[in-house]
Design a protein around this motif. Sequence first.
Motif, PDB file in Angstrom:
ATOM      1  N   PRO A   1       0.743  -1.179   0.013  1.00 24.07           N
ATOM      2  CA  PRO A   1      -0.179  -0.263  -0.025  1.00 24.07           C
ATOM      3  C   PRO A   1       0.856   1.256  -0.040  1.00 24.07           C
ATOM      4  O   PRO A   1       0.487   2.431  -0.566  1.00 24.07           O
ATOM      5  N   THR A   2       2.314   1.157   0.391  1.00 23.24           N
ATOM      6  CA  THR A   2       3.007   2.382   0.414  1.00 23.24           C
ATOM      7  C   THR A   2       3.282   2.968  -1.174  1.00 23.24           C
ATOM      8  O   THR A   2       3.604   3.909  -1.278  1.00 23.24           O
TER       9      THR A   2
ATOM     10  N   PHE B   1       0.081   3.323 -10.292  1.00 26.87           N
ATOM     11  CA  PHE B   1      -0.948   2.184 -10.492  1.00 26.87           C
ATOM     12  C   PHE B   1      -1.083   2.037 -12.040  1.00 26.87           C
ATOM     13  O   PHE B   1      -1.056   0.737 -12.561  1.00 26.87           O
ATOM     14  N   GLU B   2      -1.418   3.209 -12.880  1.00 27.37           N
ATOM     15  CA  GLU B   2      -1.496   2.932 -14.087  1.00 27.37           C
ATOM     16  C   GLU B   2      -0.316   2.580 -14.715  1.00 27.37           C
ATOM     17  O   GLU B   2      -0.519   1.591 -15.949  1.00 27.37           O
ATOM     18  N   HIS B   3       0.832   2.949 -14.554  1.00 25.17           N
ATOM     19  CA  HIS B   3       2.028   2.469 -14.987  1.00 25.17           C
ATOM     20  C   HIS B   3       2.306   1.133 -14.859  1.00 25.17           C
ATOM     21  O   HIS B   3       2.622   0.337 -15.719  1.00 25.17           O
ATOM     22  N   THR B   4       1.798   0.680 -13.645  1.00 23.21           N
ATOM     23  CA  THR B   4       2.047  -0.869 -13.264  1.00 23.21           C
ATOM     24  C   THR B   4       1.174  -1.756 -14.166  1.00 23.21           C
ATOM     25  O   THR B   4       1.734  -2.766 -14.738  1.00 23.21           O
ATOM     26  N   GLU B   5      -0.074  -1.239 -14.453  1.00 21.82           N
ATOM     27  CA  GLU B   5      -0.971  -1.904 -15.307  1.00 21.82           C
ATOM     28  C   GLU B   5      -0.503  -1.904 -16.774  1.00 21.82           C
ATOM     29  O   GLU B   5      -0.108  -2.899 -17.532  1.00 21.82           O
ATOM     30  N   LYS B   6       0.128  -0.789 -17.106  1.00 24.03           N
ATOM     31  CA  LYS B   6       0.848  -0.652 -18.556  1.00 24.03           C
ATOM     32  C   LYS B   6       1.907  -1.664 -18.624  1.00 24.03           C
ATOM     33  O   LYS B   6       2.162  -2.398 -19.585  1.00 24.03           O
TER      34      LYS B   6
ATOM     35  N   PHE C   1       3.837   6.483  -5.496  1.00 23.55           N
ATOM     36  CA  PHE C   1       3.641   6.603  -6.855  1.00 23.55           C
ATOM     37  C   PHE C   1       2.439   7.085  -7.334  1.00 23.55           C
ATOM     38  O   PHE C   1       2.046   7.496  -8.491  1.00 23.55           O
ATOM     39  N   GLY C   2       1.303   6.960  -6.449  1.00 27.78           N
ATOM     40  CA  GLY C   2      -0.095   7.621  -6.542  1.00 27.78           C
ATOM     41  C   GLY C   2      -0.758   6.753  -7.975  1.00 27.78           C
ATOM     42  O   GLY C   2      -0.564   5.524  -8.366  1.00 27.78           O
TER      43      GLY C   2
END
Length: 117
Positions: free
Chosen positions: A22-23, A33-38, A28-29
């Motif tokens: 969760p940190t 998260f969007e970058h992690t999905e990408k 990264f906000g």
Amino acid sequence: MNIDIKNKIASETAESIYEAYPTLWDRFGDRGFEHTEKDNHHHLDHLETAFSLNDEKVFIDYTIWLETVLTSRNVETALIIDNFERLLEILPGNIDKDEEIFMTGCLTNAIAVLRPS
């Protein structure tokens, strides 16, 4: 692998990572998260390319490049390993058996490359 399955796998993986860490929201906000999905879409694209060429080295070379890029952006190698381990858990049963065998082998070997000796 069809796009719906790819979207499902990328989304599940990103959600799982952000649940476990969760940190990352603080670090990264939403953009992270969007970058992690990408990133997971990219991982899956490279796994598909390696599978279509029947060449695991394609994914290993991508993994080495990925580590260089992400560590330069303060993403620890341990998070890349964790991501790949999560893919190892999520892929089975979601893709064709031949793809599954090949791709889980690629991920396992990529993790071995990333782990310090």
